[in-house]
Design a protein around this motif. Structure first.
Motif, PDB file in Angstrom:
ATOM      1  N   PRO A   1      28.831 -55.834 101.250  1.00 18.58           N
ATOM      2  CA  PRO A   1      30.132 -56.488 101.355  1.00 18.58           C
ATOM      3  C   PRO A   1      31.015 -56.202 100.139  1.00 18.58           C
ATOM      4  O   PRO A   1      30.542 -56.246  99.007  1.00 18.58           O
ATOM      5  N   VAL A   2      32.232 -55.889 100.416  1.00 15.68           N
ATOM      6  CA  VAL A   2      33.232 -55.717  99.344  1.00 15.68           C
ATOM      7  C   VAL A   2      34.479 -56.494  99.763  1.00 15.68           C
ATOM      8  O   VAL A   2      34.551 -56.990 100.886  1.00 15.68           O
ATOM      9  N   SER A   3      35.458 -56.528  98.902  1.00 17.90           N
ATOM     10  CA  SER A   3      36.662 -57.290  99.210  1.00 17.90           C
ATOM     11  C   SER A   3      37.361 -56.719 100.451  1.00 17.90           C
ATOM     12  O   SER A   3      37.416 -55.503 100.663  1.00 17.90           O
ATOM     13  N   ILE A   4      37.906 -57.605 101.235  1.00 13.35           N
ATOM     14  CA  ILE A   4      38.594 -57.185 102.461  1.00 13.35           C
ATOM     15  C   ILE A   4      40.029 -56.733 102.163  1.00 13.35           C
ATOM     16  O   ILE A   4      40.706 -56.124 103.004  1.00 13.35           O
ATOM     17  N   ALA A   5      40.495 -57.017 100.950  1.00 11.65           N
ATOM     18  CA  ALA A   5      41.908 -56.786 100.625  1.00 11.65           C
ATOM     19  C   ALA A   5      42.400 -55.357 100.898  1.00 11.65           C
ATOM     20  O   ALA A   5      43.496 -55.183 101.447  1.00 11.65           O
ATOM     21  N   PRO A   6      41.633 -54.305 100.535  1.00 11.62           N
ATOM     22  CA  PRO A   6      42.154 -52.950 100.809  1.00 11.62           C
ATOM     23  C   PRO A   6      42.418 -52.707 102.296  1.00 11.62           C
ATOM     24  O   PRO A   6      43.365 -52.012 102.654  1.00 11.62           O
ATOM     25  N   LEU A   7      41.558 -53.297 103.141  1.00 10.95           N
ATOM     26  CA  LEU A   7      41.764 -53.114 104.581  1.00 10.95           C
ATOM     27  C   LEU A   7      43.044 -53.797 105.046  1.00 10.95           C
ATOM     28  O   LEU A   7      43.740 -53.297 105.934  1.00 10.95           O
ATOM     29  N   VAL A   8      43.331 -54.947 104.425  1.00  5.23           N
ATOM     30  CA  VAL A   8      44.559 -55.653 104.773  1.00  5.23           C
ATOM     31  C   VAL A   8      45.763 -54.781 104.395  1.00  5.23           C
ATOM     32  O   VAL A   8      46.698 -54.597 105.184  1.00  5.23           O
ATOM     33  N   THR A   9      45.723 -54.214 103.216  1.00  6.76           N
ATOM     34  CA  THR A   9      46.805 -53.330 102.781  1.00  6.76           C
ATOM     35  C   THR A   9      46.982 -52.185 103.772  1.00  6.76           C
ATOM     36  O   THR A   9      48.096 -51.883 104.209  1.00  6.76           O
ATOM     37  N   LEU A  10      45.865 -51.567 104.129  1.00  5.35           N
ATOM     38  CA  LEU A  10      45.927 -50.407 105.009  1.00  5.35           C
ATOM     39  C   LEU A  10      46.519 -50.779 106.366  1.00  5.35           C
ATOM     40  O   LEU A  10      47.382 -50.069 106.901  1.00  5.35           O
ATOM     41  N   ARG A  11      46.073 -51.930 106.877  1.00  3.60           N
ATOM     42  CA  ARG A  11      46.573 -52.406 108.164  1.00  3.60           C
ATOM     43  C   ARG A  11      48.097 -52.550 108.125  1.00  3.60           C
ATOM     44  O   ARG A  11      48.821 -52.062 109.002  1.00  3.60           O
ATOM     45  N   VAL A  12      48.571 -53.191 107.067  1.00  5.75           N
ATOM     46  CA  VAL A  12      50.007 -53.437 106.940  1.00  5.75           C
ATOM     47  C   VAL A  12      50.766 -52.119 106.745  1.00  5.75           C
ATOM     48  O   VAL A  12      51.798 -51.877 107.380  1.00  5.75           O
ATOM     49  N   VAL A  13      50.226 -51.255 105.906  1.00  7.14           N
ATOM     50  CA  VAL A  13      50.908 -49.988 105.616  1.00  7.14           C
ATOM     51  C   VAL A  13      50.994 -49.119 106.871  1.00  7.14           C
ATOM     52  O   VAL A  13      52.061 -48.587 107.205  1.00  7.14           O
TER      53      VAL A  13
END
Lengths: 374, 457
Positions: B16-28
């Protein structure tokens, strides 16, 4: 790991610096051809010495044409008809020098098509023209571009298989016919005036300032229309009447340009020399300036392309010179079409030099769609 | 022990790692598709690309993909806008991500002449987005159903995007290692002077050495950039070069939204903490009650979108297959004789980007075999300028157009038409020469994976 990474970075950046330096030094003695082609100077030459004079001539001659129409309408005699036909031929000749510049003020805008489609669509539709005259109703802004412009006027003043007395006679009693002819002349002058004024006004500077090579640039627009005009000679002025299209089962001599006035061959010659002038950047009076040829001289592979182009240019000119002036083109096509066939073949050999080699070497964008990114 | 060692990479991927990068990618990605689709419509390209042309070039194997009538094509684009908004906001995420992928890919598959590597890339990214739990934080889905909220996601979720970008950049650089690019600075020697009127930097484009500088720098950049982006200490500088590099190419070339795609996508290399800071900051300034994100990495106590070890094996297998394909497919050109730039056999779907300046003039001849009469086609009658330009230098498209002409003229009453094409192409400023055998009847040739023997060397 980090040791290695740091080492790579410390190698990469100085490496780049060395590369930069190396090239900076080598550029001191290299005054290469790609250095400094001045596209603005080229555009200015085209505007000053080719395009503006072409429209000025055209405007003058269409003005005279309108005056002749008025004189003829006032007294529809064979004498006035002769003068009118001469005025039409003069205006049509000057049109051949202007028919390649269908961009900017002469380009498509909304429902208005390029100038060449609005005033140069051939063959004219006899039925549409006669219907309009019969009904006394016409709209010169609609889609019936084959019922206006030079070709429609030509049909009206030369007639089909009629002598001068018969042609002129039809106007004596028929007011609609006179009015339609006058309306066509007005429309022609209006359209040319609009374009000519734009070139003498703000568009001139805009044209020269827009000196990139992207798809909206002046160079790209001029180039695209140059190629289109060249291809029109081959495909429409020769190919179609010669029966060159798939599905045509025979020659169709009645599809030649300027069929009623029998001015096809002189028109073709003038059109081709106008194309040649654009290649050289040469004014009608022969004064040479900076054109596509000079532009090519400044780029990679340009010299070779100039050589092939001009070899083929000579072949086309020889083939064109071999086409007899008499009989007219439609008669030649119906009879001995050898010389025209030969001209067609030579024109075809030229196409690739103008159409794809030139834009590729010059790096001119010719279509709007995005291309691959990196 | 052995089995444990083998599973180690898998365990690492499931960590498990932080979900934050995926959120960024989704938005971008959602925002980028939204912008790209709006731009496409605003430019009137729906009509120009899909509605006006009377003939479309098909992708090999996707011959069944047809454009819809005008209303349908506009609806597809409107739906795409809706889907990309949903992806961006994380609303009905899986469905939206799937619709986004399906519709975008559909529009791309309609006509081969519009093929762009960066559209292919966008399609892949959209597909990969379906697989990741990018809506489990900072999303409307979480607002609707707070129980799905996670602070972490398995590492593979972000790794697949890093790997994909790595493949794209690396191959793009690798293919630049050829004599034309490095030793002759071609095609940049053509493209650079054509851009010498750019404001400020135009003067650079008038220098003789600039094409060489750009060629070498471009190659080194593409081959190594993922490395510099991955390494913490060089990351910020590397990202700065990403911005500069793509801005520069964006100014020079007519490449549409591509610079935006890359500048957005490369954010996936930034650290978890960086992405968390971004979203925490946005959460603070926005008045919307958004779910909070962890400020720093915490132990896996909160759970992941898919808990460690529970990633379905079929998904892992599918992703593995995808990446094997990504790595191997670009090499298929080796199976064909001749220069891949000239034949273009194995050229597409290989991350060969902006590698060559090529153009052609293709003249097609249609012969009625009963009367023996042969006519010459005016391509513009059937194709728009863009289609004609692309077709005239690519043998498989030349073949497709020939087949279209055969059918067209057969229906017009020509007897068993024979189709020949005289095609002259110029590659990297070399004098143009015949691309294919002008005597061969293209109507009799079927396209396939086999080498096209009618291409002239």
């Amino acid at each position: 790991m980090t040791m290695l990474n740091r080492k790579s970075l410390s190698l990469f950046l100085p490496g780049l610096a060395v590369l930069l330096l190396f090239h900076a030094c080598s550029s001191d003695n290299g005054n290469g051809p790609s250095d400094s082609f001045d596209r603005q100077a080229m555009l200015r030459n085209y505007a000053d010495n080719l395009i503006k004079p072409a429209y000025a001539d055209l405007l003058g001659n269409t003005g005279s044409l309108r005056a002749s129409v008025a004189a003829f309408n006032a007294s529809p005699s064979t004498l006035e008809l002769g003068a009118l036909q001469t005025a039409w031929a003069a205006a049509y000749s000057s049109w051949q020098y202007a028919n390649a510049y269908n961009f900017g003020p002469a380009g498509e805008e909304g429902l208005r098509k390029g100038l060449i489609e609005e005033i140069g669509t051939f063959p004219a539709s006899k039925s549409k023209i006669e219907d309009a005259i019969l009904s006394g109703q016409w709209n010169l802004q609609d889609f019936n571009r084959d019922a206006r412009g030079f070709p429609a006027m030509e049909y009206l003043i030369f007639g089909e298989n009629q002598n001068a007395a018969e042609v002129a006679g039809a106007y004596v009693t028929d007011a609609n016919r006179r009015n339609y002819l006058a309306a066509l002349a007005d429309d022609l002058v209006d359209r040319v005036t609009e374009v000519s004024s734009a070139w003498n006004g703000p568009y001139y500077d805009a044209f020269i300032q827009n000196d990139g090579t992207d798809v909206g640039s002046s160079t790209s627009a001029l180039y695209n229309e140059f190629v289109r005009s060249y291809e029109a000679i081959k495909n429409f002025k020769l190919g179609l009447p010669l029966g060159k299209r798939p599905g045509q089962t025979q020659t169709e001599p009645q599809l030649v340009e300027a069929y009623y006035s029998d001015a096809s061959i002189p028109s073709l010659r003038i059109h081709f020399s106008a194309i040649e002038d654009i290649w050289y950047g040469r004014a009608k009076n022969g004064q040479d300036g900076i054109g596509f040829r000079e532009y090519l001289e400044s780029v990679e592979g340009g010299t070779a392309l100039i050589a092939s182009t001009e070899t083929q240019l000579a072949a086309v000119k020889a083939a064109l010179a071999a086409v007899p002036n008499q009989p007219g083109m439609s008669e030649q096509i119906a009879g001995d079409k050898t010389a025209l066939e030969n001209l067609y073949t030579e024109l075809q050999k030229m196409t690739r030099f103008f159409k794809s080699d030139m834009s590729s070497l010059l790096g001119i964008a010719i279509t709007f769609s995005s291309s691959d990114g990196d | 022990m052995k089995a444990g060692w083998e599973l180690k990479p898998l365990r690492w991927l499931d960590e498990p790692v932080s979900i934050a990068p995926l959120v960024t990618l989704r938005v971008v990605v959602g925002a980028m598709l939204l912008f790209s689709t709006l731009r496409f419509m605003a430019l009137g390209w729906v009509a120009d690309h899909y509605i006006s042309p009377s003939f479309h070039f098909k992708y090999f194997g996707f011959e069944w993909v047809e454009p819809l009538p005008a209303a349908g094509m506009y609806s597809v684009h409107l739906l795409l806008i809706a889907a990309s908004c949903c992806v961006m906001l994380g609303l009905f995420y899986r469905l939206a991500a799937f619709v986004q992928f399906a519709l975008f890919s559909y529009t791309e598959l309609i006509d081969l002449t519009y093929y762009l590597n960066h559209y292919y890339f966008v399609s892949i990214v959209c597909a990969l987005l379906i697989a990741v739990p990018a809506n489990r934080a900072f999303s409307l889905d979480v607002l609707r159903n707070p129980s799905i909220r996670r602070e972490q996601a398995p590492r593979w979720g972000i790794f697949i995007f890093q790997l994909q970008l790595g493949i794209v950049y690396f191959y793009a650089g690798l293919w630049k290692i050829n004599t034309d690019w490095l030793l002759h600075a071609l095609p940049l020697k053509i493209w650079v002077p054509a851009n010498d009127r750019l404001p400020l930097i135009g003067v650079l484009f008038r220098q003789d050495w600039t094409p060489w500088l750009f060629s070498w720098a471009g190659m080194l950049y593409d081959v190594t950039i993922v490395f510099w982006l991955s390494w913490r200490r060089s990351r910020v500088w590397a990202y700065l070069t990403v911005v500069v590099f793509h801005t520069l190419t964006g100014l020079m070339f007519q490449i549409g939204v591509f610079p935006l795609v890359m500048v957005g996508a490369t954010l996936v290399f930034f650290s978890n903490e960086w992405h968390e800071r971004i979203w925490a900051g946005l959460g603070r300034v926005s008045s919307i009650p958004v779910p909070r994100l962890p400020i720093a990495n915490r132990p896996a106590s909160v759970g992941t979108g898919m808990a460690a070890g529970r990633t379905p094996r079929w998904l892992i297998a599918l992703l593995a297959l995808h990446f094997i394909f990504q790595v191997l497919f670009p090499w298929r050109y080796l199976l064909y004789p001749g220069n891949v730039f000239w034949t273009e056999e194995g050229y597409r779907f290989s991350w060969r980007v902006m590698l060559m300046e090529k153009a052609g003039t293709a003249t097609f001849f249609v012969k009625d075999t009963r009367s023996g009469r042969e006519g010459e086609v005016v391509n513009r009658e059937f194709l728009n300028d863009h289609q004609e330009k692309q077709m005239a230098m690519q043998p498989d498209m030349i073949l497709q157009f020939a087949h279209f002409l055969k059918n067209h003229y057969e229906q017009k009453g020509l007897h068993a038409p024979e189709i020949r094409a005289e095609v002259y192409a110029t590659l990297n400023a070399r004098p143009s020469r015949l691309l294919i055998d002008p005597k061969v009847d293209l109507g009799k040739i079927r396209d396939g994976w086999a080498h096209k023997t009618w291409i002239l060397e």
